[in-house]
Design a protein around this motif. Structure first.
Motif, PDB file in Angstrom:
ATOM      1  N   LEU A  96       0.811  -1.219   0.000  1.00 27.51           N
ATOM      2  CA  LEU A  96       0.000   0.000   0.000  1.00 27.51           C
ATOM      3  C   LEU A  96       0.842   1.265   0.000  1.00 27.51           C
ATOM      4  CD1 LEU A  96      -2.837  -0.970   2.507  1.00 27.51           C
ATOM      5  CD2 LEU A  96      -3.041  -0.696   0.023  1.00 27.51           C
ATOM      6  N   GLU A  97       2.112   1.155   0.417  1.00 24.62           N
ATOM      7  CA  GLU A  97       2.960   2.342   0.457  1.00 24.62           C
ATOM      8  C   GLU A  97       3.151   2.955  -0.930  1.00 24.62           C
ATOM      9  OE1 GLU A  97       7.444   0.410   0.369  1.00 24.62           O
ATOM     10  OE2 GLU A  97       6.442   0.694   2.280  1.00 24.62           O
ATOM     11  N   GLY A  98       2.892   2.203  -1.983  1.00 27.88           N
ATOM     12  CA  GLY A  98       3.030   2.713  -3.343  1.00 27.88           C
ATOM     13  C   GLY A  98       1.770   3.370  -3.887  1.00 27.88           C
ATOM     14  N   PHE A  99       0.767   3.581  -3.028  1.00 29.08           N
ATOM     15  CA  PHE A  99      -0.511   4.118  -3.475  1.00 29.08           C
ATOM     16  C   PHE A  99      -0.877   5.386  -2.707  1.00 29.08           C
ATOM     17  CE2 PHE A  99      -0.621  -0.330  -4.548  1.00 29.08           C
ATOM     18  CZ  PHE A  99      -1.271  -0.367  -5.766  1.00 29.08           C
ATOM     19  N   ASP A 100      -1.765   6.160  -3.294  1.00 30.38           N
ATOM     20  CA  ASP A 100      -2.329   7.327  -2.615  1.00 30.38           C
ATOM     21  C   ASP A 100      -3.470   6.832  -1.728  1.00 30.38           C
ATOM     22  OD1 ASP A 100      -3.517   9.669  -1.763  1.00 30.38           O
ATOM     23  OD2 ASP A 100      -4.186  10.292  -3.764  1.00 30.38           O
ATOM     24  N   LEU A 101      -3.266   6.872  -0.431  1.00 30.50           N
ATOM     25  CA  LEU A 101      -4.243   6.344   0.525  1.00 30.50           C
ATOM     26  C   LEU A 101      -5.128   7.427   1.130  1.00 30.50           C
ATOM     27  CD1 LEU A 101      -1.877   3.881   2.439  1.00 30.50           C
ATOM     28  CD2 LEU A 101      -3.447   3.362   0.559  1.00 30.50           C
ATOM     29  N   SER A 102      -5.048   8.641   0.651  1.00 32.51           N
ATOM     30  CA  SER A 102      -5.728   9.769   1.297  1.00 32.51           C
ATOM     31  C   SER A 102      -7.242   9.589   1.409  1.00 32.51           C
ATOM     32  CB  SER A 102      -5.399  11.079   0.584  1.00 32.51           C
ATOM     33  OG  SER A 102      -5.821  11.042  -0.765  1.00 32.51           O
ATOM     34  N   ASP A 103      -7.845   8.810   0.525  1.00 33.20           N
ATOM     35  CA  ASP A 103      -9.291   8.566   0.589  1.00 33.20           C
ATOM     36  C   ASP A 103      -9.629   7.223   1.221  1.00 33.20           C
ATOM     37  OD1 ASP A 103      -9.987  10.970  -0.630  1.00 33.20           O
ATOM     38  OD2 ASP A 103      -9.842  10.124  -2.641  1.00 33.20           O
ATOM     39  N   LYS A 104      -8.674   6.570   1.840  1.00 36.08           N
ATOM     40  CA  LYS A 104      -8.884   5.198   2.317  1.00 36.08           C
ATOM     41  C   LYS A 104      -8.708   5.051   3.830  1.00 36.08           C
ATOM     42  CE  LYS A 104      -9.712   3.690  -1.775  1.00 36.08           C
ATOM     43  NZ  LYS A 104     -11.064   3.289  -2.129  1.00 36.08           N
ATOM     44  N   PHE A 105      -9.054   6.084   4.589  1.00 37.26           N
ATOM     45  CA  PHE A 105      -8.886   6.018   6.043  1.00 37.26           C
ATOM     46  C   PHE A 105      -9.602   4.802   6.644  1.00 37.26           C
ATOM     47  CE2 PHE A 105     -10.330   6.776  10.357  1.00 37.26           C
ATOM     48  CZ  PHE A 105      -9.136   7.039  10.990  1.00 37.26           C
ATOM     49  N   VAL A 106     -10.848   4.603   6.260  1.00 37.06           N
ATOM     50  CA  VAL A 106     -11.639   3.520   6.859  1.00 37.06           C
ATOM     51  C   VAL A 106     -11.020   2.163   6.517  1.00 37.06           C
ATOM     52  CG1 VAL A 106     -13.911   2.400   6.912  1.00 37.06           C
ATOM     53  CG2 VAL A 106     -13.752   4.894   6.933  1.00 37.06           C
ATOM     54  N   ASP A 107     -10.556   1.989   5.308  1.00 37.17           N
ATOM     55  CA  ASP A 107      -9.918   0.723   4.931  1.00 37.17           C
ATOM     56  C   ASP A 107      -8.663   0.478   5.751  1.00 37.17           C
ATOM     57  OD1 ASP A 107     -11.408  -0.537   2.657  1.00 37.17           O
ATOM     58  OD2 ASP A 107     -11.114   1.462   1.807  1.00 37.17           O
ATOM     59  N   ILE A 108      -7.863   1.508   5.941  1.00 33.81           N
ATOM     60  CA  ILE A 108      -6.628   1.359   6.714  1.00 33.81           C
ATOM     61  C   ILE A 108      -6.963   1.092   8.186  1.00 33.81           C
ATOM     62  CG2 ILE A 108      -4.449   2.443   7.380  1.00 33.81           C
ATOM     63  CD1 ILE A 108      -4.758   1.687   4.352  1.00 33.81           C
ATOM     64  N   LEU A 109      -7.982   1.760   8.691  1.00 34.16           N
ATOM     65  CA  LEU A 109      -8.422   1.512  10.063  1.00 34.16           C
ATOM     66  C   LEU A 109      -8.858   0.063  10.237  1.00 34.16           C
ATOM     67  CD1 LEU A 109      -9.114   2.752  12.883  1.00 34.16           C
ATOM     68  CD2 LEU A 109     -11.438   3.014  11.997  1.00 34.16           C
TER      69      LEU A 109
END
Length: 174
Positions: free
Chosen positions: A91-104
Motif C-alpha cells: 500500500l505504500e506505493g498508493f495514494d491512501l488519502s481517501d482510504k482512512f476507513v480501509d486502513i483503520l
C-alpha cells in the motif's frame, strides 16, 4: 508489446525463477493500463506468491490508482487474514488519502504485521476526513469492540482509536 507483457508475467509467476521479483519490477516500468489489468488478474488469482509479486509490481507503477481497490479487496478477504502483511506493505506505493476507513479496518482486524503497517499509515498519511468517514470508522470500531478479546492488544488499540476518533470529531465540532 503484448507478447513482452505475457512473457514477463509468465516469468514472474514461474516457480523455478529465482529472481521473479525482477520481472514484477520490469512490468512496473512498462506500466500502462494493460499491465495494470494483467497484474490485477494475478493479484486476485489463487497463487499467493504470484499475487505478492503482482502487488509489488502494482505498487511500483505510476498511475496505479485503479489497482488500489482490488488490492484492498485482497487484503480484506478473510482467507488472506493471516498472510496479508505483504499486501499491506504494498500500500505504500498508493495514494491512501481517501482510504482512512480501509486502513483503520486493517489496523483493527489485521494480523500482527498488517496491523503494525496500518498503524504507520494511520500515523503518517494525510487523509481526507468527512463526517461520513468518521461515522464509518466508529462503526468498525464498535464492531471491533464487540468481537475482540478484552486483552492488552485491545487496550492499546482502544487508547489509540479513541484518541484518533476524538481528534477527527474535533475537526467538525466548531
Amino acid at each position: 508489446m503484448a507478447q513482452d507483457i505475457d512473457l514477463l508475467i509468465q516469468k514472474m509467476c514461474d516457480k523455478q525463477e529465482e529472481e521473479a521479483f525482477n520481472y514484477a519490477d520490469q512490468l512496473a516500468e512498462i506500466g500502462g493500463k494493460e499491465v495494470l489489468e494483467r497484474l490485477v488478474e494475478v493479484l486476485k488469482g489463487e497463487d499467493m506468491e504470484s499475487a505478492y509479486l503482482a502487488a509489488r509490481g502494482l505498487a511500483a507503477m505510476e498511475n496505479n490508482d485503479a489497482a488500489l481497490d482490488p488490492l484492498l479487496e485482497v487484503i480484506h478477504d478473510k482467507q488472506n487474514k493471516m498472510r496479508n502483511g505483504t499486501f499491506v506493505q504494498s500500500l505504500e506505493g498508493f495514494d491512501l488519502s481517501d482510504k482512512f476507513v480501509d486502513i483503520l479496518r486493517v489496523y483493527l482486524f489485521g494480523n500482527f504485521k498488517a496491523s503494525l503497517l496500518a498503524k504507520e499509515y494511520l500515523d503518517y498519511t494525510e487523509f481526507e476526513i468527512t463526517p461520513r468517514v468518521i461515522r464509518k470508522a466508529e462503526k468498525h470500531w464498535k464492531h471491533f469492540q464487540n468481537n475482540s478479546a478484552n486483552d492488552q492488544e485491545y487496550d492499546i488499540k482502544k487508547q489509540e482509536i479513541e484518541e484518533i476518533l476524538g481528534e477527527m470529531r474535533g475537526m467538525f465540532d466548531e
